[in-house]
Write an enzyme that holds these catalytic residues in place. Structure first.
Site, PDB file in Angstrom:
ATOM      1  N   HIS A 127      14.278   9.966  -2.688  1.00  0.00           N
ATOM      2  CA  HIS A 127      14.939   8.872  -3.403  1.00  0.00           C
ATOM      3  C   HIS A 127      13.899   7.889  -3.921  1.00  0.00           C
ATOM      4  O   HIS A 127      12.853   7.670  -3.296  1.00  0.00           O
ATOM      5  CB  HIS A 127      15.936   8.142  -2.478  1.00  0.00           C
ATOM      6  CG  HIS A 127      15.285   7.388  -1.364  1.00  0.00           C
ATOM      7  ND1 HIS A 127      15.002   6.040  -1.423  1.00  0.00           N
ATOM      8  CD2 HIS A 127      14.845   7.792  -0.143  1.00  0.00           C
ATOM      9  CE1 HIS A 127      14.433   5.650  -0.299  1.00  0.00           C
ATOM     10  NE2 HIS A 127      14.321   6.695   0.502  1.00  0.00           N
ATOM     11  N   HIS A 143      13.151   4.856  -7.554  1.00  0.00           N
ATOM     12  CA  HIS A 143      13.476   4.384  -8.900  1.00  0.00           C
ATOM     13  C   HIS A 143      12.626   5.154  -9.918  1.00  0.00           C
ATOM     14  O   HIS A 143      11.631   4.649 -10.449  1.00  0.00           O
ATOM     15  CB  HIS A 143      13.227   2.876  -9.010  1.00  0.00           C
ATOM     16  CG  HIS A 143      14.074   2.062  -8.078  1.00  0.00           C
ATOM     17  ND1 HIS A 143      15.435   2.253  -7.959  1.00  0.00           N
ATOM     18  CD2 HIS A 143      13.757   1.050  -7.238  1.00  0.00           C
ATOM     19  CE1 HIS A 143      15.921   1.392  -7.080  1.00  0.00           C
ATOM     20  NE2 HIS A 143      14.924   0.657  -6.620  1.00  0.00           N
ATOM     21  N   ARG A 182      26.681   1.735 -12.476  1.00  0.00           N
ATOM     22  CA  ARG A 182      27.453   0.506 -12.278  1.00  0.00           C
ATOM     23  C   ARG A 182      27.792  -0.112 -13.626  1.00  0.00           C
ATOM     24  O   ARG A 182      27.089   0.132 -14.624  1.00  0.00           O
ATOM     25  CB  ARG A 182      26.620  -0.473 -11.439  1.00  0.00           C
ATOM     26  CG  ARG A 182      27.336  -1.739 -11.022  1.00  0.00           C
ATOM     27  CD  ARG A 182      26.410  -2.577 -10.146  1.00  0.00           C
ATOM     28  NE  ARG A 182      27.085  -3.756  -9.610  1.00  0.00           N
ATOM     29  CZ  ARG A 182      26.512  -4.628  -8.785  1.00  0.00           C
ATOM     30  NH1 ARG A 182      25.249  -4.448  -8.414  1.00  0.00           N
ATOM     31  NH2 ARG A 182      27.186  -5.675  -8.343  1.00  0.00           N
ATOM     32  N   SER A 226      23.479  -8.923 -11.242  1.00  0.00           N
ATOM     33  CA  SER A 226      22.978  -8.742  -9.884  1.00  0.00           C
ATOM     34  C   SER A 226      21.453  -8.711  -9.860  1.00  0.00           C
ATOM     35  O   SER A 226      20.819  -9.332  -8.998  1.00  0.00           O
ATOM     36  CB  SER A 226      23.539  -7.447  -9.292  1.00  0.00           C
ATOM     37  OG  SER A 226      23.106  -7.272  -7.964  1.00  0.00           O
TER      38      SER A 226
END
Length: 367
Positions: free
Chosen positions: A140, A142, A164, A172
């Site tokens: 995992h 970015h 999202r 956020s």
């Protein structure tokens, strides 16, 4: 002639009867003791046999488990889009890896740059495909999507991700850079000290809330092509859609994260067995919350929604949501207000030439 019983004195007869009775009691007592001893012996033998069977079974299961682990080279890559509840979901994987027997590895790129250099792309693909000690593995980070077949890799990993609502994600991220979150509250953030609200930023045309900052989910799915990172590129939007449909096992949405976890557990129990219970009951279900986040005003949302970039990012989000809802509709059913995972709905039949049914994978045999 011998004496008749009637001729025996009464006292002698009584003594004889008492002696006989005592003898019988003694014999019965000995028999009972023998029975108890035999029962104890049988119980000891039975326990020993059960222990042997359990030991053999444990050894067999251990060998089978090790054999499966050696053969299981599954790799899952979660190329996390920032501020989509990715930390909350990743912590579930960390909690389950020991129990379910897989490895979790964080892809930490310099300055969180999602685009790797060409040489790093090659290194990463080689690492993931050849690092046997880390299989099965859950990676995992970015990082933008990478097509492993482009690098001549023999096998391809399974990609998953979460998206999202684009404005919610940007809001956020804006407050996260200024106030951090409740995960690491003491960590100093890049924009710490800037008290300007998101509404004020949009109203004044600030760079941190400009429409081009919305351009993130499309390039993460599009990949490492330069056109992917050209804000407003129609080619990038279409490529992102193509990759989502063809290269990702499942893409969830932050707003329906529990359903995403439920379907993943059903589809990949090797990794996610127990994930739903952990998500529902664990303290890490909603682990990371941005501090001092204020919802944007309607005027702010309206202004952002006038931009072409928002329209494209929102189109991609709606597309991802549609794909997820389709997958969910065919994976679960509702009963008494709860969603339940559907049982296996296919089996094999008319198998020729006739073969031993036991040779079929256990989970795929007919019922």
């Amino acid at each position: 002639m011998g004496l008749s019983r009637s001729a025996m004195p009464a006292k002698v007869q009584l003594l004889a009867v008492m002696a006989f009775a005592l003898a019988m009691l003694f014999i019965e007592n000995q028999i009972q003791r023998l029975e108890e001893s035999r029962a104890k012996l049988e119980l000891t033998i039975a326990r020993h046999e059960v222990a042997e069977v359990e030991q053999r079974h444990s050894e067999d299961v251990g060998r089978e488990s090790r054999a499966r682990a050696e053969k299981d080279d599954t790799v899952v890559i979660y190329n996390r889009v920032p501020k989509t509840a990715s930390t909350s979901f990743t912590n579930i994987a960390y909690d389950l890896c020991g129990k379910n027997g897989f490895h979790v590895l964080h892809i930490n790129t310099t300055k969180n740059n999602p685009v790797m250099s060409l040489q790093d792309q090659v290194r990463f693909v080689r690492n993931v495909t050849s690092w046997k000690e880390m299989k099965p593995g859950f990676y995992h980070g970015h990082v933008a999507y990478l097509d492993f077949s482009k690098y001549g890799a023999a096998g391809k990993p399974m990609y998953i991700n979460v998206v999202r609502d684009p404005i919610e994600r940007l809001v956020s991220y804006y407050y996260f850079l200024r106030f951090g979150d409740d995960y690491r509250p003491a960590l100093r953030r890049r924009k710490q000290g800037d008290k300007k609200t998101f509404d004020e930023c949009v109203s004044s045309g600030g760079p941190d809330c400009a429409p081009d900052k919305l351009w993130l989910q499309i390039p993460f799915f599009c990949g490492h092509h330069p056109e992917c990172w050209a804000a407003g590129s129609q080619w990038a939007l279409q490529q992102a859609k193509y990759n989502l449909v063809n290269e990702y096992l499942l893409v969830g949405v932050t707003e329906e994260l529990e359903d995403f976890v439920m379907i993943l557990e059903a589809a990949l129990p090797r990794f996610f067995r127990g994930a739903l219970d952990l998500y529902r009951s664990g303290k890490k279900s909603h682990l990371r919350k941005t501090t001092d986040k204020k919802p944007p005003a309607k005027e702010t949302i309206d202004k952002l929604q006038q931009s072409d970039i928002w329209k494209m990012e929102n189109e991609f989000y709606e597309f991802a949501l549609e794909q997820f809802q389709f997958a969910r509709a065919h994976a679960v059913r509702e009963k008494d207000g709860e969603l339940l995972v559907l049982a296996q709905s296919f089996f094999y039949e008319k198998i020729y030439p006739k073969a031993n049914k036991e040779k079929l994978p256990k989970e795929e045999r007919g019922h």
